[in-house]
Scaffold this active site. Structure first.
Site, PDB file in Angstrom:
ATOM      1  N   ARG A   1       0.938  -6.816  12.202  1.00  0.00           N
ATOM      2  CA  ARG A   1       0.345  -6.252  13.417  1.00  0.00           C
ATOM      3  C   ARG A   1       0.208  -7.314  14.509  1.00  0.00           C
ATOM      4  NH1 ARG A   1      -3.897  -1.483  11.532  1.00  0.00           N
ATOM      5  NH2 ARG A   1      -2.304  -0.296  10.395  1.00  0.00           N
TER       6      ARG A   1
ATOM      7  N   ARG B   1       0.848  -1.194   0.000  1.00  0.00           N
ATOM      8  CA  ARG B   1       0.000   0.000   0.000  1.00  0.00           C
ATOM      9  C   ARG B   1       0.880   1.238   0.000  1.00  0.00           C
ATOM     10  NH1 ARG B   1      -4.881  -1.907   4.110  1.00  0.00           N
ATOM     11  NH2 ARG B   1      -5.307  -3.820   2.948  1.00  0.00           N
TER      12      ARG B   1
ATOM     13  N   SER C   1     -10.150  -6.627   9.720  1.00  0.00           N
ATOM     14  CA  SER C   1     -11.352  -5.945   9.269  1.00  0.00           C
ATOM     15  C   SER C   1     -12.136  -6.950   8.436  1.00  0.00           C
ATOM     16  CB  SER C   1     -10.949  -4.729   8.428  1.00  0.00           C
ATOM     17  OG  SER C   1     -12.065  -3.916   8.185  1.00  0.00           O
TER      18      SER C   1
END
Length: 432
Positions: free
Chosen positions: A397, A268, A358
């Site tokens: 993460r 990204r 998510s």
RNA sequence: GGUGAGGUGGCCGAGAGGCUGAAGGCGCUCCCCUGCUAAGGGAGUAUAGGGUUUGUAGCUCUAUCGAGGGUUCGAAUCCCUCCCUCACCGCCA
């Protein structure tokens, strides 16, 4: 992409809902005008085509019977130009319409709370108790530093630039262990089909999941050595290749549901996030993720979102990392989602929960763009699938969370029980 | 990278400027026949979009033979560019 019928037959209602939930302003007047033009031009173009077809057929017949076709040719003379012009105009209007419609976000499900930003998100549940340290917990960068300098941002910067990292030794191994553990869990216990997919994809693929045309600046684009080569982009998530497996396909009902898991790097550009999370591993240009993707029948998508989210939660539970589950409000959801749960893991150094997964139901939004469909047994007409995706979970993460939650007073790191088999049976990583 | 052959409906496979949305076969669906099994006969069997319409019904029009351009009154068929597949050679993890 929303159903074009919403823009034809219920423009005002659709615009109102988009404004209320998404703070998205739809130019109704413009849309109606374009739609009217489109209708006129399409009718005109198609009737001209019909006329041309029938005249051409007549010419063919006359010729076959040896008649003189000159007068017939003369009669058709101007038709070509008219048709050409109508086609060009129609094409322009359609392009305009498409540009508008493909930039409209998905409509949220009724169960999603109205809200502007993350402050309006709704906490659903918490799992686990944040560990009480009898020392001041270090952040993951410092923890890793003490473990044989396992996380080297300077080397990352030298090799590639800011927001890149080099992991080494036990930390690199722990990173691999996390990915392996997650993928094994989903494949062996949650029945996902493991997939290995391209990390570079073409623009059709990116359009299918909604990254293009609107979010091109979030991606890294790769131009081949020759100009003629089709441009490719690095995937920002494995959702892109996995979901697009069914682009332009029609599944049999019996094949459903389809569920895929893949471990891939994600790239990204993080344009527009200068200055955010500059320290550490939280926000990198390249990170690994285990992604879960479902393609299901419409009536199953909402319950599937719950299942999918539970699968992601299971990763954190087995790692014994405290987390909370948050239902995103309308304003905080991604472009293509109709309902999203975020999982946020406890980071002691920040004294807060940070997003680690998510999980979204995209409804038929991506499927419509992709023309990903299925056919019910005995039915003639194919229907759009519903697509869902979720991180199960972000590996980088997760590494951050393990480093911070499992750190010891002496600087060493306990290894979560479920990861120990992947670490050669070791129970801790000693500091140097 | 080089050379050659190809990309046609769910699948196989014809067609080589007009009557072809596309022969034939396989598969699938329905019906008929046959006392089981096997076989036989008939009909149907793409997708998207538009118009009409209360309608995802019907009718009708348009588009689609890998993709995009071009030639032509008319293109699956001719020309150009690209993509992909297969075979052989070269190179390579």
């Amino acid at each position: 992409m929303l159903d074009a019928k919403l823009f034809r037959n219920e423009v005002a209602e659709t615009a109102a809902r988009l404004a209320e939930t998404r703070d998205f302003q739809l130019d109704v007047a413009q849309l109606e005008q374009l739609e009217q033009r489109r209708k006129e031009l399409q009718v005109r173009t198609e009737s001209l085509q019909a006329e041309r077809n029938s005249r051409s057929k007549a010419i063919g017949k006359a010729k076959a019977q040896g008649e003189d076709i000159q007068p017939l040719l003369a009669a058709v003379d101007d038709l070509g130009n008219q048709l050409e012009q109508a086609k060009v105009e129609l094409h322009e209007v359609q392009e305009e319409l498409h540009a508008i419609i493909s930039g409209v976000p998905n409509l949220p499900d009724a169960s999603v709370p109205l809200g502007k930003d993350e402050d309006d998100n709704q906490e659903i549940s918490r799992w686990g108790e944040p560990h009480q340290f009898d020392f001041t917990p270090a952040d993951h960068v410092d923890v890793a530093h003490k473990l044989a300098n396992g996380m080297d941002f300077e080397k990352g910067a030298k090799l590639a630039g800011a927001r890149f990292v080099v992991l080494q030794g036990a930390i690199a191994q722990l990173h691999r262990a996390l990915a392996q553990f997650m993928l094994n869990l989903h494949v062996n216990e949650h029945h996902y089909t493991e997939a290995y997919v391209p990390y570079l994809v073409n623009h059709d693929t990116l359009y299918g999941t909604g990254q293009l045309p609107k979010f091109g600046e979030d991606l890294f684009h790769v131009q081949g050595a020759t100009e003629k080569q089709v441009p490719l982009s690095l995937i920002p998530t494995a959702e892109v290749p996995l979901t697009n497996l069914w682009r332009d396909e029609i599944a049999d009902e019996a094949q459903l549901p389809l569920q895929y898991a893949a471990h891939t790097p994600c790239f990204r550009s993080e344009a527009g996030s200068h200055g955010r999370d500059t320290r550490g591993l939280i926000r990198q240009h390249q990170f690994d993720k285990v992604e879960l993707v479902w393609l299901v029948k419409p009536e199953q998508s909402m319950e599937t979102l719950e299942t999918l989210t539970q699968h992601a939660e299971r990763v954190l539970q087995l790692l014994e990392l405290p987390y909370r589950k948050v239902l995103l409000c309308t304003g905080d959801m991604g472009f293509g989602a109709c309902k999203t749960y975020d999982l946020e893991v406890w980071l002691p150094s920040q004294d807060t929960y940070r997003e680690i997964s998510s999980c979204s139901n995209m409804w038929d939004f991506q499927a419509r763009r992709m023309q990903a469909r299925f056919r019910r047994k005995g039915e003639k007409k194919p229907e759009l699938l519903h697509t869902l995706n979720g991180s199960g979970v972000a590996v980088g993460r997760a590494l951050v969370a393990v480093l911070e939650n499992y750190q010891q007073a002496d600087g060493s790191l306990k290894i979560p029980t479920v990861l120990q088999p992947y670490m050669g049976g070791k129970t801790e990583i000693k500091c140097i």
